[in-house]
Write a protein that holds these residues in place. Sequence first.
Motif, PDB file in Angstrom:
ATOM      1  N   SER A 194      34.698  40.964  37.784  1.00 17.19           N
ATOM      2  CA  SER A 194      35.477  42.071  37.000  1.00 17.19           C
ATOM      3  C   SER A 194      34.876  42.329  35.675  1.00 17.19           C
ATOM      4  N   GLY A 195      34.320  41.269  35.137  1.00 29.31           N
ATOM      5  CA  GLY A 195      33.233  41.521  33.866  1.00 29.31           C
ATOM      6  C   GLY A 195      31.986  42.264  34.155  1.00 29.31           C
ATOM      7  N   PHE A 196      31.462  42.118  35.294  1.00 23.61           N
ATOM      8  CA  PHE A 196      30.312  42.653  35.783  1.00 23.61           C
ATOM      9  C   PHE A 196      30.636  44.060  36.041  1.00 23.61           C
ATOM     10  N   LEU A 197      31.572  44.429  36.813  1.00 25.38           N
ATOM     11  CA  LEU A 197      31.848  45.683  37.192  1.00 25.38           C
ATOM     12  C   LEU A 197      32.602  46.456  36.333  1.00 25.38           C
ATOM     13  N   GLY A 198      33.186  45.788  35.349  1.00 24.24           N
ATOM     14  CA  GLY A 198      33.858  46.688  34.143  1.00 24.24           C
ATOM     15  C   GLY A 198      35.248  47.210  34.725  1.00 24.24           C
ATOM     16  N   VAL A 199      35.921  46.263  35.573  1.00 23.96           N
ATOM     17  CA  VAL A 199      37.337  46.841  36.127  1.00 23.96           C
ATOM     18  C   VAL A 199      38.321  45.633  35.825  1.00 23.96           C
ATOM     19  N   GLY A 200      39.607  45.891  35.902  1.00 21.92           N
ATOM     20  CA  GLY A 200      40.538  45.060  36.086  1.00 21.92           C
ATOM     21  C   GLY A 200      40.351  43.985  36.857  1.00 21.92           C
ATOM     22  N   GLY A 201      39.966  44.057  37.906  1.00 21.08           N
ATOM     23  CA  GLY A 201      39.790  43.147  38.974  1.00 21.08           C
ATOM     24  C   GLY A 201      40.762  42.764  39.998  1.00 21.08           C
ATOM     25  N   GLY A 202      41.994  43.349  39.993  1.00 23.38           N
ATOM     26  CA  GLY A 202      42.986  43.243  40.945  1.00 23.38           C
ATOM     27  C   GLY A 202      42.524  43.284  42.293  1.00 23.38           C
ATOM     28  N   PHE A 203      41.721  44.150  42.734  1.00 17.85           N
ATOM     29  CA  PHE A 203      41.316  44.416  44.059  1.00 17.85           C
ATOM     30  C   PHE A 203      40.560  43.137  44.432  1.00 17.85           C
ATOM     31  N   ILE A 204      39.999  42.501  43.648  1.00 17.55           N
ATOM     32  CA  ILE A 204      39.139  41.204  43.930  1.00 17.55           C
ATOM     33  C   ILE A 204      40.204  40.123  43.805  1.00 17.55           C
ATOM     34  N   ARG A 205      40.960  39.857  42.807  1.00 24.95           N
ATOM     35  CA  ARG A 205      41.646  38.690  42.881  1.00 24.95           C
ATOM     36  C   ARG A 205      42.941  38.613  43.803  1.00 24.95           C
ATOM     37  N   MET A 206      43.595  39.916  44.117  1.00 31.27           N
ATOM     38  CA  MET A 206      44.557  39.815  44.879  1.00 31.27           C
ATOM     39  C   MET A 206      44.248  39.360  46.284  1.00 31.27           C
ATOM     40  N   PRO A 207      43.423  39.801  46.841  1.00 31.96           N
ATOM     41  CA  PRO A 207      42.773  39.077  48.218  1.00 31.96           C
ATOM     42  C   PRO A 207      42.181  37.828  48.173  1.00 31.96           C
ATOM     43  N   ALA A 208      41.673  37.492  47.176  1.00 32.83           N
ATOM     44  CA  ALA A 208      41.298  36.099  46.952  1.00 32.83           C
ATOM     45  C   ALA A 208      42.487  35.288  46.769  1.00 32.83           C
ATOM     46  N   LEU A 209      43.640  35.583  46.184  1.00 33.21           N
ATOM     47  CA  LEU A 209      44.554  34.635  46.235  1.00 33.21           C
ATOM     48  C   LEU A 209      45.112  34.463  47.393  1.00 33.21           C
ATOM     49  N   PHE A 210      45.357  35.450  48.208  1.00 29.75           N
ATOM     50  CA  PHE A 210      45.608  35.273  49.628  1.00 29.75           C
ATOM     51  C   PHE A 210      44.863  34.667  50.524  1.00 29.75           C
ATOM     52  N   TYR A 211      43.525  35.310  50.744  1.00 29.10           N
ATOM     53  CA  TYR A 211      42.456  34.599  51.622  1.00 29.10           C
ATOM     54  C   TYR A 211      41.949  33.378  51.343  1.00 29.10           C
ATOM     55  N   LEU A 212      41.826  33.226  50.116  1.00 31.12           N
ATOM     56  CA  LEU A 212      41.075  31.806  49.565  1.00 31.12           C
ATOM     57  C   LEU A 212      42.212  30.910  49.356  1.00 31.12           C
ATOM     58  N   ILE A 213      42.971  30.922  48.635  1.00 32.39           N
ATOM     59  CA  ILE A 213      44.007  30.144  48.041  1.00 32.39           C
ATOM     60  C   ILE A 213      45.001  29.939  49.133  1.00 32.39           C
ATOM     61  N   GLY A 214      45.746  31.140  49.681  1.00 28.61           N
ATOM     62  CA  GLY A 214      46.709  30.757  50.578  1.00 28.61           C
ATOM     63  C   GLY A 214      47.935  31.160  50.014  1.00 28.61           C
ATOM     64  N   VAL A 215      48.108  31.956  48.936  1.00 33.49           N
ATOM     65  CA  VAL A 215      49.328  32.288  48.207  1.00 33.49           C
ATOM     66  C   VAL A 215      50.006  33.342  49.030  1.00 33.49           C
ATOM     67  N   PRO A 216      51.063  33.461  49.193  1.00 33.45           N
ATOM     68  CA  PRO A 216      51.659  34.431  49.921  1.00 33.45           C
ATOM     69  C   PRO A 216      51.733  35.784  49.213  1.00 33.45           C
ATOM     70  N   VAL A 217      51.638  37.045  50.048  1.00 34.51           N
ATOM     71  CA  VAL A 217      51.211  38.259  49.379  1.00 34.51           C
ATOM     72  C   VAL A 217      52.112  38.638  48.355  1.00 34.51           C
ATOM     73  N   PRO A 218      53.414  38.615  48.538  1.00 38.99           N
ATOM     74  CA  PRO A 218      54.237  38.913  47.221  1.00 38.99           C
ATOM     75  C   PRO A 218      54.122  38.264  46.019  1.00 38.99           C
ATOM     76  N   ILE A 219      53.741  36.856  45.932  1.00 32.05           N
ATOM     77  CA  ILE A 219      53.393  36.186  44.879  1.00 32.05           C
ATOM     78  C   ILE A 219      52.106  36.286  44.493  1.00 32.05           C
ATOM     79  N   ALA A 220      51.073  36.670  45.151  1.00 30.05           N
ATOM     80  CA  ALA A 220      49.777  37.108  44.932  1.00 30.05           C
ATOM     81  C   ALA A 220      49.786  38.082  44.187  1.00 30.05           C
ATOM     82  N   VAL A 221      50.749  39.352  44.559  1.00 23.50           N
ATOM     83  CA  VAL A 221      50.906  40.292  43.737  1.00 23.50           C
ATOM     84  C   VAL A 221      51.276  40.165  42.450  1.00 23.50           C
ATOM     85  N   GLY A 222      52.435  39.623  42.447  1.00 25.13           N
ATOM     86  CA  GLY A 222      53.073  39.450  41.108  1.00 25.13           C
ATOM     87  C   GLY A 222      52.342  38.477  40.058  1.00 25.13           C
ATOM     88  N   THR A 223      51.637  37.656  40.620  1.00 21.00           N
ATOM     89  CA  THR A 223      50.948  36.607  39.653  1.00 21.00           C
ATOM     90  C   THR A 223      49.660  37.385  39.116  1.00 21.00           C
TER      91      THR A 223
END
Lengths: 342, 53
Positions: A194-223
């Motif tokens: 996020s810091g390297f690309l200068g973006v908020g980083g949601g497009f990286i973090r949301m899939p990471a929460l789901f695919y890497l940590i296994g958080v359900p999609v709705p909670i990944a979005v809200g968190t």
Amino acid sequence: MEILGLSLAMVVLFVGFGLLIGVLFGFFGMGGSFLVTPALLVMGYPTRVAVGSGLAFVFGTSVIATLKHRDMGQVDYKLGILMIAGTTAGIEVGKEIVIHLESLGMAGSIISVTYVVLLGGIGAFVTYEAMKGGDSGGGIDHDAADADVDADDIPEIAKKIQSYNVPPMISLRGGVSVSLWLILAVAFVTGLLSGFLGVGGGFIRMPALFYLIGVPVPIAVGTDLFEIVFSGGLGSFLYALDGGVDLSIVLPLLAGSAFGARVGSAATSIVDEEEIKVYFGLMLLGGALAVAVREIGNVYGIDALNTVSLVLILGSALLVSGAVVYSSITALREDSQSSSPA
Amino acid sequence: MVDLAAVASAGGGSVDAAMLIGVVLLEAALLYVGYGAVEQAFGHAVVERLRGE
């Protein structure tokens, strides 16, 4: 007629664009900065104002969307606070890398290529997973975000990561239990990008929460949205210090996005998760293509490609937010027909 | 009452920056409450209409 120094037509344009972005933000928990900032740049705003105002807009929209997701019980505060800690450290390191690359005169090209590869790669992966269907991460009940996740709903890669039992283990919403170090590592890496690309980083973090940590999609979005409140607030404050936040841009955008975020957040409770993932992937692919086209235009000095890039950004925002609304209405009607007596 | 034009043209300073972010936060809170009230008042009717009932 002028409002905040803008013509009425520009105010209407910003409110309308904000509405589209709000639907995407409320639905996916991302899509602010990588859509708004390029659009402002193509409209002729200076980079500092485009980035700063984009961040301030993302901050305001994430506040509204987080409150809405909180109402639906889709924010994991413990995970959010841990993510903020790891992300902040990652952003600092990412910024340092950018400064180093700038001193070598290589920052622009490396960041652009990384952005396109990452955005396109995640978009292709998410789209492929969603098109594949089956049991690969599908079928989570959006109305039961707090219920334990079925083992079949957790992606294979998340199961593998969760099998590493490195204490302390942290229990998360949805019955997920993962190592604290894993959460911090994921947060750090997503913050670094996020810091390297200068973006908020949601497009990286949301899939990471789901695919890497296994958080359900709705909670990944809200968190993810909860985390963006802090990162967006800090980022916009830093830009505001240098006069990089223009309220005449932010206020009308926010007026539109606040309504759109309500629609998008409500849609997460209606639309099937598999459809969410397809839209998410397609939007990322559209964003990657838009950035690639803009960079090619810059390298070869073809101004028309800037316009093509803007059309791609606005087009993908319109197409995907339209698809979200259409799917929601279709789902409501199907639900109505199935529940009505024959 | 916050003078938006004055705040918008503010160049620097942490107080000015904090006020700018405060204005955004205030608008977000007002919109959340305002649109929330609209949703409470008309949301059910709109959903029923969309469901074709």
